[in-house]
Design an enzyme around this catalytic site. Structure first.
Site, short mmCIF file in Angstrom:
data_model
loop_
_atom_site.label_atom_id
_atom_site.label_comp_id
_atom_site.label_asym_id
_atom_site.label_seq_id
_atom_site.Cartn_x
_atom_site.Cartn_y
_atom_site.Cartn_z
CG HIS A 106 -2.69 9.99 21.29
ND1 HIS A 106 -3.37 9.54 22.40
CD2 HIS A 106 -2.16 11.18 21.63
CE1 HIS A 106 -3.23 10.42 23.37
NE2 HIS A 106 -2.49 11.42 22.95
CG ASP A 179 -7.65 15.19 23.58
OD1 ASP A 179 -6.59 15.75 23.91
OD2 ASP A 179 -7.86 13.98 23.81
#
Length: 249
Positions: A106, A179
């Site tokens: 992230h 993702d």
């Protein structure tokens, strides 16, 4: 209000894994699948198939069933079966396995320093089993595997990881989805259109949450028009997506 969402809350996957009872994973999948289907969903981006080989890993942490690859594989398969029993398609993630890294994709680039042989012994075990059991979605993560790929290209953008390892070596024919593409591991290095084009050329079928949707969309359109991406490559993905859609009730 909130009463409509009065749903059962399950233990973390790590708790279910520690009990070692795959029937619990099945029941959880079945129950979650039931309410998702009732709410109109046909796909769930679960189960997490990452093997937690690095206890310091917080990005996956308690979302993993544990550190034993074959146990994780069994739990993942059972959860998928539970979801499937209710007409919900699961997606195993995050290929090739993020449980051994210390960083969080992230935030920025994350590297897994393992060879393909090492991945086959641990990280890829749950994915291989899910593929053999007919899973329809695999979510590819953004970790770099330089020993396999040869550079730091994230797995989600790597033809070596998606087309060679996942499709050819593991024999996977279903849908590959990335993702979320708005994570730092992608946005720190690539623009939304660069990332989308690379992902599709790597063999990806669906792109999740690009940093900027229009930029990604127009970039893909332009790439097909100028031949950077072939129409055959697009057709392959359309065919895979339609095949799965036809199985959905």
């Amino acid at each position: 209000g909130k009463a409509g969402f009065d749903l059962p809350v399950y233990d973390n996957m790590s708790v279910i894994g520690s009990k070692g009872d795959t029937e619990q994973a099945y029941q959880m999948g079945e129950s979650i699948g039931q309410y998702l289907y009732d709410l109109g969903f046909n796909t769930d981006f679960a189960p997490v198939a990452d093997v937690l080989t690095n206890p310091g890993n917080t990005a996956i942490g308690t979302r993993s069933f544990g550190s034993d690859a074959s146990m994780v594989a069994d739990m993942v398969t059972k959860e998928l079966e539970g979801l499937s029993s209710q007409g919900v398609f699961g997606a195993v993630k995050h290929f090739p396995g993020q449980g051994g890294v210390s960083g969080d994709s992230h935030d920025g680039a994350v590297t897994l320093d393992k060879s393909l042989e090492e991945l086959m012994q641990t990280e890829l075990v749950p994915f291989q089993k899910a593929v053999e059991n007919g899973v329809s979605f695999v979510m590819v993560g953004h970790i770099s595997v330089p020993q396999v790929v040869g550079d730091n290209t994230p797995a989600s953008l790597s033809q070596m990881m998606v087309s060679n390892v996942l499709r050819e070596q593991l024999g996977y024919q279903g849908i590959v989805i990335t993702d979320a593409m708005n994570m730092g591991a992608i946005t720190g290095t690539y623009t939304a259109d660069q990332a989308a084009v690379m992902a599709v050329n790597a063999g990806v079928d669906m792109i999740l949450m690009p940093q900027d949707y229009e930029t990604a969309y127009n970039g893909l359109l332009q790439a097909v028009q100028d031949g950077t991406i072939t129409e055959e490559r697009i057709d392959e993905s359309v065919e895979r997506i339609v095949k799965v859609k036809l199985q959905m009730q």
